[in-house]
Design an enzyme around this catalytic site. Structure first.
Site, PDB file in Angstrom:
ATOM      1  N   ASN A   9       3.198   3.505  12.235  1.00 33.69           N
ATOM      2  CA  ASN A   9       3.266   2.084  12.597  1.00 33.69           C
ATOM      3  C   ASN A   9       4.318   1.441  11.687  1.00 33.69           C
ATOM      4  O   ASN A   9       4.071   1.251  10.498  1.00 33.69           O
ATOM      5  CB  ASN A   9       1.889   1.448  12.380  1.00 33.69           C
ATOM      6  CG  ASN A   9       1.909  -0.048  12.588  1.00 33.69           C
ATOM      7  OD1 ASN A   9       2.847  -0.595  13.167  1.00 33.69           O
ATOM      8  ND2 ASN A   9       0.866  -0.716  12.123  1.00 33.69           N
ATOM      9  N   LYS A  11       5.485  -1.546  11.763  1.00 32.00           N
ATOM     10  CA  LYS A  11       5.244  -2.977  11.518  1.00 32.00           C
ATOM     11  C   LYS A  11       6.549  -3.778  11.647  1.00 32.00           C
ATOM     12  O   LYS A  11       7.392  -3.414  12.452  1.00 32.00           O
ATOM     13  CB  LYS A  11       4.599  -3.176  10.148  1.00 32.00           C
ATOM     14  CG  LYS A  11       3.412  -2.246   9.921  1.00 32.00           C
ATOM     15  CD  LYS A  11       2.594  -2.610   8.728  1.00 32.00           C
ATOM     16  CE  LYS A  11       1.533  -1.547   8.512  1.00 32.00           C
ATOM     17  NZ  LYS A  11       0.517  -1.919   7.548  1.00 32.00           N
ATOM     18  N   HIS A  97      -4.838  -3.815  15.579  1.00 27.61           N
ATOM     19  CA  HIS A  97      -4.519  -3.570  14.170  1.00 27.61           C
ATOM     20  C   HIS A  97      -5.063  -4.709  13.314  1.00 27.61           C
ATOM     21  O   HIS A  97      -5.048  -5.873  13.727  1.00 27.61           O
ATOM     22  CB  HIS A  97      -2.998  -3.429  13.995  1.00 27.61           C
ATOM     23  CG  HIS A  97      -2.647  -2.888  12.645  1.00 27.61           C
ATOM     24  ND1 HIS A  97      -2.592  -3.692  11.532  1.00 27.61           N
ATOM     25  CD2 HIS A  97      -2.385  -1.636  12.226  1.00 27.61           C
ATOM     26  CE1 HIS A  97      -2.293  -2.941  10.482  1.00 27.61           C
ATOM     27  NE2 HIS A  97      -2.157  -1.685  10.876  1.00 27.61           N
ATOM     28  N   GLU A  99      -3.889  -6.286  10.937  1.00 19.78           N
ATOM     29  CA  GLU A  99      -2.958  -7.399  10.684  1.00 19.78           C
ATOM     30  C   GLU A  99      -2.897  -8.347  11.874  1.00 19.78           C
ATOM     31  O   GLU A  99      -2.714  -9.555  11.711  1.00 19.78           O
ATOM     32  CB  GLU A  99      -1.566  -6.842  10.325  1.00 19.78           C
ATOM     33  CG  GLU A  99      -1.575  -6.242   8.924  1.00 19.78           C
ATOM     34  CD  GLU A  99      -0.652  -5.063   8.725  1.00 19.78           C
ATOM     35  OE1 GLU A  99       0.301  -4.894   9.502  1.00 19.78           O
ATOM     36  OE2 GLU A  99      -0.891  -4.284   7.778  1.00 19.78           O
ATOM     37  N   GLU A 169      -9.499   2.313  10.532  1.00 21.03           N
ATOM     38  CA  GLU A 169      -8.672   1.873   9.410  1.00 21.03           C
ATOM     39  C   GLU A 169      -9.461   0.878   8.556  1.00 21.03           C
ATOM     40  O   GLU A 169      -9.498  -0.318   8.870  1.00 21.03           O
ATOM     41  CB  GLU A 169      -7.406   1.192   9.921  1.00 21.03           C
ATOM     42  CG  GLU A 169      -6.532   2.080  10.773  1.00 21.03           C
ATOM     43  CD  GLU A 169      -5.092   1.608  10.739  1.00 21.03           C
ATOM     44  OE1 GLU A 169      -4.250   2.344  10.222  1.00 21.03           O
ATOM     45  OE2 GLU A 169      -4.815   0.485  11.194  1.00 21.03           O
ATOM     46  N   GLY A 175      -2.276  -0.460   3.202  1.00 19.74           N
ATOM     47  CA  GLY A 175      -1.178  -0.989   2.401  1.00 19.74           C
ATOM     48  C   GLY A 175      -1.558  -1.264   0.960  1.00 19.74           C
ATOM     49  O   GLY A 175      -0.807  -1.909   0.222  1.00 19.74           O
ATOM     50  N   SER A 215      -3.322   3.999   3.729  1.00 19.19           N
ATOM     51  CA  SER A 215      -2.656   4.629   2.579  1.00 19.19           C
ATOM     52  C   SER A 215      -2.625   6.162   2.649  1.00 19.19           C
ATOM     53  O   SER A 215      -2.774   6.832   1.623  1.00 19.19           O
ATOM     54  CB  SER A 215      -3.280   4.153   1.267  1.00 19.19           C
ATOM     55  OG  SER A 215      -3.131   2.751   1.140  1.00 19.19           O
ATOM     56  N   GLY A 236       1.252   3.753   7.859  1.00 21.25           N
ATOM     57  CA  GLY A 236       2.097   2.574   7.697  1.00 21.25           C
ATOM     58  C   GLY A 236       3.271   2.890   6.790  1.00 21.25           C
ATOM     59  O   GLY A 236       4.283   3.451   7.209  1.00 21.25           O
ATOM     60  N   GLY A 237       3.130   2.551   5.521  1.00 22.63           N
ATOM     61  CA  GLY A 237       4.223   2.677   4.545  1.00 22.63           C
ATOM     62  C   GLY A 237       4.919   4.030   4.556  1.00 22.63           C
ATOM     63  O   GLY A 237       6.161   4.106   4.564  1.00 22.63           O
TER      64      GLY A 237
HETATM   65  C1  PEP Z   1      -1.440   0.749   8.920  1.00 19.73           C
HETATM   66  O1  PEP Z   1      -0.736  -0.236   8.898  1.00 19.73           O
HETATM   67  O2  PEP Z   1      -2.031   1.048   9.970  1.00 19.73           O
HETATM   68  C2  PEP Z   1      -1.591   1.539   7.701  1.00 19.73           C
HETATM   69  C3  PEP Z   1      -2.494   2.487   7.677  1.00 19.73           C
HETATM   70  O3  PEP Z   1      -0.766   1.233   6.658  1.00 19.73           O
HETATM   71  P1  PEP Z   1      -0.620   2.061   5.266  1.00 19.73           P
HETATM   72  O4  PEP Z   1      -0.482   3.507   5.642  1.00 19.73           O
HETATM   73  O5  PEP Z   1       0.618   1.510   4.640  1.00 19.73           O
HETATM   74  O6  PEP Z   1      -1.854   1.806   4.488  1.00 19.73           O
END
Ligand code: PEP
Length: 252
Positions: A9, A11, A97, A99, A169, A175, A215, A236-237
């Protein structure tokens, strides 16, 4: 055997050039990997979807959208419909999600409408859900997750679940650098599978892929993915760097 999935993702990251570069890098790095029964997914921002779809053609990368509006069309300034996504070759959308829930007011009721609209439009859905830190601290994480799933998904028919992937999640792990332990992930994934078994029977429960997100990075991916009810990750990251994303794909 359930389908394994690693989904990135992106973002609100990556302009057009960066999008092209990242797709090119992932394409190259996964070309020789044995990816039978495994989906590699990336979700760039709306404006770069069209270009990403073209750049991912004839590769193992699937390009999906991060969101969509539930209405067919009309006066919804700034929004994007299922039909628009389909018209550029998008086949799957991420919905729910945290966010979107936190910053854009997406409720379970709105998400139920979005899921219905996606299914009616024959789009696949990666449905995200998960508890807040306070829910876990107060030992309410199972009931929170159960409610999110009931309210947004349990109006669907059994056959619709062929198009749905779940992404658990925990919000406190997104994040933040803090990851659920592999045991915490497994415990929740087994609980979720149990809910689906109760509602829809063993067939749906055993076939549905459940991803963990929060994460995930090269250093912890293998251990998390080794758990029997964890079928992959929503990343994500770590999905923004070719080496990290590739390492996570290798872990699956
Ligand atoms: C996400 O945005 O779905 C996510 C899991 O981010 P991160 O891996 O950065 O925690």
């Amino acid at each position: 055997m359930r389908t394994k999935i690693v989904a990135g993702n992106w973002k609100m990251n990556n302009n057009l050039d960066e999008t092209k570069k990242l797709i090119k890098g992932i394409r190259k790095s996964i070309k020789k990997l044995p990816l039978e029964n495994t989906r590699v997914i990336v979700a760039p921002t709306f404006v770069n979807l069209n270009s990403a779809v073209k750049r991912a053609k004839k590769s193992k990368i699937e390009v999906v959208a991060q969101n969509m509006h539930q209405a067919k069309n009309g006066a919804f300034t700034g929004e994007v419909s299922a039909d628009m996504l389909k018209s550029i070759g998008i086949k799957t959308v991420i919905l729910g999600h945290s966010e979107r829930r936190t910053y854009f007011g997406e409720t379970d009721a709105i998400l139920a409408e979005k899921v219905t609209s996606a299914i009616e439009n024959k789009l696949g859905v990666i449905f995200c859900f998960g508890e807040l830190l306070e829910d876990r601290k107060s030992d309410n994480h199972f009931s929170v997750v159960e409610n999110q799933l009931k309210k947004a998904l349990f109006h669907l028919e059994e056959k619709n679940f062929k198009k749905i992937v779940l992404a658990y999640e925990p919000v406190w792990a997104i994040g933040t650098g803090e990851t659920a332990s592999p045991e915490q992930a497994q415990e929740m994934h087994a609980f979720i599978r149990g809910l689906f078994e109760k509602q829809y029977g063993k067939g749906v429960a055993s076939r549905i892929s459940i991803l963990y997100g929060g994460s995930v990075k090269p250093a912890n991916a293998e251990e998390i993915f080794s758990k029997p009810d964890v079928d992959g990750g929503l990343i994500g990251g770590a999905a923004l760097k070719v080496e990290d994303f590739t390492a996570i794909i290798k872990a699956i």
